[in-house]
Design a protein around this motif. Structure first.
Motif, PDB file in Angstrom:
ATOM      1  N   TRP A   1      44.576  -3.769  53.109  1.00 47.54           N
ATOM      2  CA  TRP A   1      42.722  -4.299  53.154  1.00 47.54           C
ATOM      3  C   TRP A   1      41.792  -3.808  53.639  1.00 47.54           C
ATOM      4  N   ILE A   2      40.901  -3.298  52.662  1.00 47.81           N
ATOM      5  CA  ILE A   2      40.102  -2.368  52.724  1.00 47.81           C
ATOM      6  C   ILE A   2      38.643  -2.639  53.208  1.00 47.81           C
ATOM      7  N   THR A   3      38.310  -2.546  53.952  1.00 40.78           N
ATOM      8  CA  THR A   3      36.777  -3.046  53.933  1.00 40.78           C
ATOM      9  C   THR A   3      35.677  -2.542  54.287  1.00 40.78           C
ATOM     10  N   TRP A   4      34.703  -2.593  53.657  1.00 42.03           N
ATOM     11  CA  TRP A   4      33.511  -1.722  52.938  1.00 42.03           C
ATOM     12  C   TRP A   4      32.612  -2.589  53.825  1.00 42.03           C
ATOM     13  N   ASP A   5      32.162  -1.454  55.172  1.00 36.01           N
ATOM     14  CA  ASP A   5      31.151  -1.770  55.518  1.00 36.01           C
ATOM     15  C   ASP A   5      29.944  -1.326  55.126  1.00 36.01           C
TER      16      ASP A   5
ATOM     17  N   THR B   1      35.276  -6.380  49.543  1.00 34.13           N
ATOM     18  CA  THR B   1      36.498  -5.452  49.963  1.00 34.13           C
ATOM     19  C   THR B   1      37.582  -4.978  49.072  1.00 34.13           C
ATOM     20  N   ILE B   2      38.568  -3.522  49.348  1.00 36.39           N
ATOM     21  CA  ILE B   2      38.903  -3.201  48.871  1.00 36.39           C
ATOM     22  C   ILE B   2      40.799  -3.065  49.037  1.00 36.39           C
ATOM     23  N   LEU B   3      41.696  -3.790  48.551  1.00 38.39           N
ATOM     24  CA  LEU B   3      42.598  -4.308  48.106  1.00 38.39           C
ATOM     25  C   LEU B   3      43.613  -3.156  46.984  1.00 38.39           C
ATOM     26  N   PHE B   4      44.419  -1.930  48.225  1.00 34.81           N
ATOM     27  CA  PHE B   4      45.174  -0.771  47.445  1.00 34.81           C
ATOM     28  C   PHE B   4      46.358  -1.547  47.750  1.00 34.81           C
ATOM     29  N   PHE B   5      46.737  -1.326  46.496  1.00 40.89           N
ATOM     30  CA  PHE B   5      48.154  -1.913  46.246  1.00 40.89           C
ATOM     31  C   PHE B   5      49.376  -0.651  45.356  1.00 40.89           C
ATOM     32  N   THR B   6      50.086  -0.625  45.805  1.00 37.63           N
ATOM     33  CA  THR B   6      51.309   0.525  45.495  1.00 37.63           C
ATOM     34  C   THR B   6      51.809   0.057  44.391  1.00 37.63           C
ATOM     35  N   LYS B   7      52.945   0.675  42.950  1.00 33.17           N
ATOM     36  CA  LYS B   7      53.822   0.412  42.324  1.00 33.17           C
ATOM     37  C   LYS B   7      55.091   1.382  42.444  1.00 33.17           C
ATOM     38  N   GLY B   8      56.166   0.841  43.004  1.00 33.50           N
ATOM     39  CA  GLY B   8      56.874   1.804  43.206  1.00 33.50           C
ATOM     40  C   GLY B   8      57.185   1.733  45.092  1.00 33.50           C
ATOM     41  N   GLU B   9      57.970   3.139  45.498  1.00 29.73           N
ATOM     42  CA  GLU B   9      58.001   3.309  46.298  1.00 29.73           C
ATOM     43  C   GLU B   9      57.393   4.553  46.505  1.00 29.73           C
ATOM     44  N   SER B  10      57.403   4.806  45.911  1.00 26.14           N
ATOM     45  CA  SER B  10      56.609   7.293  46.130  1.00 26.14           C
ATOM     46  C   SER B  10      55.814   7.054  45.415  1.00 26.14           C
ATOM     47  N   HIS B  11      55.118   6.599  45.909  1.00 24.21           N
ATOM     48  CA  HIS B  11      53.129   6.509  45.339  1.00 24.21           C
ATOM     49  C   HIS B  11      52.518   7.882  46.248  1.00 24.21           C
ATOM     50  N   THR B  12      51.127   8.412  45.698  1.00 28.95           N
ATOM     51  CA  THR B  12      50.926   9.508  46.559  1.00 28.95           C
ATOM     52  C   THR B  12      49.921   8.939  46.977  1.00 28.95           C
TER      53      THR B  12
ATOM     54  N   LYS C   1      41.816  19.611  64.636  1.00 31.69           N
ATOM     55  CA  LYS C   1      40.783  20.465  64.043  1.00 31.69           C
ATOM     56  C   LYS C   1      40.211  20.216  62.443  1.00 31.69           C
ATOM     57  N   ASN C   2      40.812  18.931  62.103  1.00 29.40           N
ATOM     58  CA  ASN C   2      40.480  18.406  60.174  1.00 29.40           C
ATOM     59  C   ASN C   2      39.554  16.936  60.746  1.00 29.40           C
ATOM     60  N   TRP C   3      39.767  16.809  61.548  1.00 26.63           N
ATOM     61  CA  TRP C   3      38.763  15.121  62.506  1.00 26.63           C
ATOM     62  C   TRP C   3      40.256  14.430  61.506  1.00 26.63           C
ATOM     63  N   LYS C   4      40.052  12.870  62.066  1.00 21.25           N
ATOM     64  CA  LYS C   4      41.089  11.622  62.432  1.00 21.25           C
ATOM     65  C   LYS C   4      41.094  11.939  61.154  1.00 21.25           C
ATOM     66  N   LEU C   5      42.488  10.497  61.111  1.00 20.09           N
ATOM     67  CA  LEU C   5      42.778  10.219  59.557  1.00 20.09           C
ATOM     68  C   LEU C   5      41.404   8.893  59.357  1.00 20.09           C
ATOM     69  N   CYS C   6      41.636   8.984  58.452  1.00 21.73           N
ATOM     70  CA  CYS C   6      40.380   7.343  57.913  1.00 21.73           C
ATOM     71  C   CYS C   6      41.553   6.463  57.829  1.00 21.73           C
ATOM     72  N   THR C   7      40.634   5.470  58.770  1.00 23.58           N
ATOM     73  CA  THR C   7      40.908   3.908  58.839  1.00 23.58           C
ATOM     74  C   THR C   7      40.804   3.284  57.394  1.00 23.58           C
ATOM     75  N   GLU C   8      41.458   2.371  57.725  1.00 20.81           N
ATOM     76  CA  GLU C   8      41.147   0.686  56.580  1.00 20.81           C
ATOM     77  C   GLU C   8      39.748   0.145  56.240  1.00 20.81           C
ATOM     78  N   VAL C   9      38.799   0.669  57.481  1.00 19.33           N
ATOM     79  CA  VAL C   9      37.413  -0.002  57.211  1.00 19.33           C
ATOM     80  C   VAL C   9      36.454   0.860  57.080  1.00 19.33           C
ATOM     81  N   TRP C  10      35.541   1.082  55.949  1.00 17.21           N
ATOM     82  CA  TRP C  10      34.897   2.778  55.349  1.00 17.21           C
ATOM     83  C   TRP C  10      33.361   2.009  55.952  1.00 17.21           C
TER      84      TRP C  10
END
Length: 257
Positions: free
Chosen positions: A96-100, A118-129, A164-173
């Motif tokens: 559940w991505i919150t776009w601030d 809100t941006i809902l992120f869903f996937t179909k199947g188990e091997s998504h990109t 050195k490539n920065w931090k991983l993206c969180t679900e609050v944007w």
């Protein structure tokens, strides 16, 4: 059948009928919110709005590949119902991505001011990109990180150094809305559309959930953002839009790339 990289002037239901099943790698859907922003965003009742929304989802799901991703924009309230519907269709909930937006829908003194979507992120199947390293974001504590590169950080009783490539993206944007990015003399002005999405946000979604030459679908293109992002990032796009004016804007921007 529908050709790729062409914006078709037709409604989403007719358009989806012309797309092959199991053909889409990533769907980015920015539908009406029922906020009465215009005729396109106005429904007779809440029931008619959700009937429209769920019918669109039903038509869309067969077009997705078994490893595809789906992002749906809406208000937090509407998203609560949409989430339950997607779960009932056996899709896999991811975030559940919150776009601030740094920009509220309206001012109010009877509740907290709406300042997110809100941006809902869903996937179909188990091997998504999911290309997590392609969407890393800067560390917020720059002074602390600069110090940590010379020393170290203690986390879970282990020495860790900042990536050195920065931090991983969180679900609050934290991404400023187009309305505020395009101020003139510090004043908000009317844009080509009431609710355009920032290009950098759409690029983040495409980088994360697709690879080069994957097929990206958008049934409510509104203006140009997703098409431009796909062209910049070497993705194949499938799009439709009911308003010819928005199609003309999109084609004009695509021709400049």
């Amino acid at each position: 059948m529908i050709k790729s990289n062409i914006i078709y002037n037709m409604n989403c239901f007719d358009y989806l009928k012309k797309i092959y099943d199991d053909s889409i790698d990533l769907a980015i859907i920015d539908p009406p919110y029922n906020l009465k922003k215009g005729e396109w965003d106005t429904f007779k009742s809440e029931k008619s709005f959700f009937d429209f929304t769920f019918k669109r989802i039903d038509d869309l799901l067969p077009k997705l590949k078994n490893w595809s991703s789906l992002y749906i924009f809406n208000t937090p309230y509407n998203s609560a119902f949409i989430l339950q519907y997607l779960v009932s269709k056996w899709l896999n909930f991811q975030n559940w991505i919150t776009w601030d937006k740094r920009d509220g829908f309206s001012s109010t003194k009877k509740k907290y001011v709406n300042a997110q979507e809100t941006i809902l992120f869903f996937t179909k199947g188990e091997s998504h990109t999911f290309n997590s390293d392609d969407i890393r974001v800067p560390y917020e504590s720059t002074d602390r990180m600069a110090h940590a590169t010379k020393v170290w950080l203690l986390k879970n009783w282990k020495r860790r150094f900042p990536n050195k490539n920065w931090k991983l993206c969180t679900e609050v944007w934290h991404i400023t809305s187009e309305r505020h990015k395009n101020k003139v003399n510090w004043k908000v002005v009317s844009l080509w559309h009431a609710t355009p999405k920032p290009l950098d946000m759409i690029e983040r979604i495409i980088k994360a959930s697709s690879n080069e030459w994957d097929i990206v679908l958008d049934c409510f293109m509104w203006t140009w953002t997703t098409a431009v992002a796909c062209k910049k990032l070497n993705r194949v796009f499938f799009w439709c839009e009911l308003n010819q004016e928005y199609i003309d804007i999109a084609n004009s921007r695509l021709n400049k790339l």
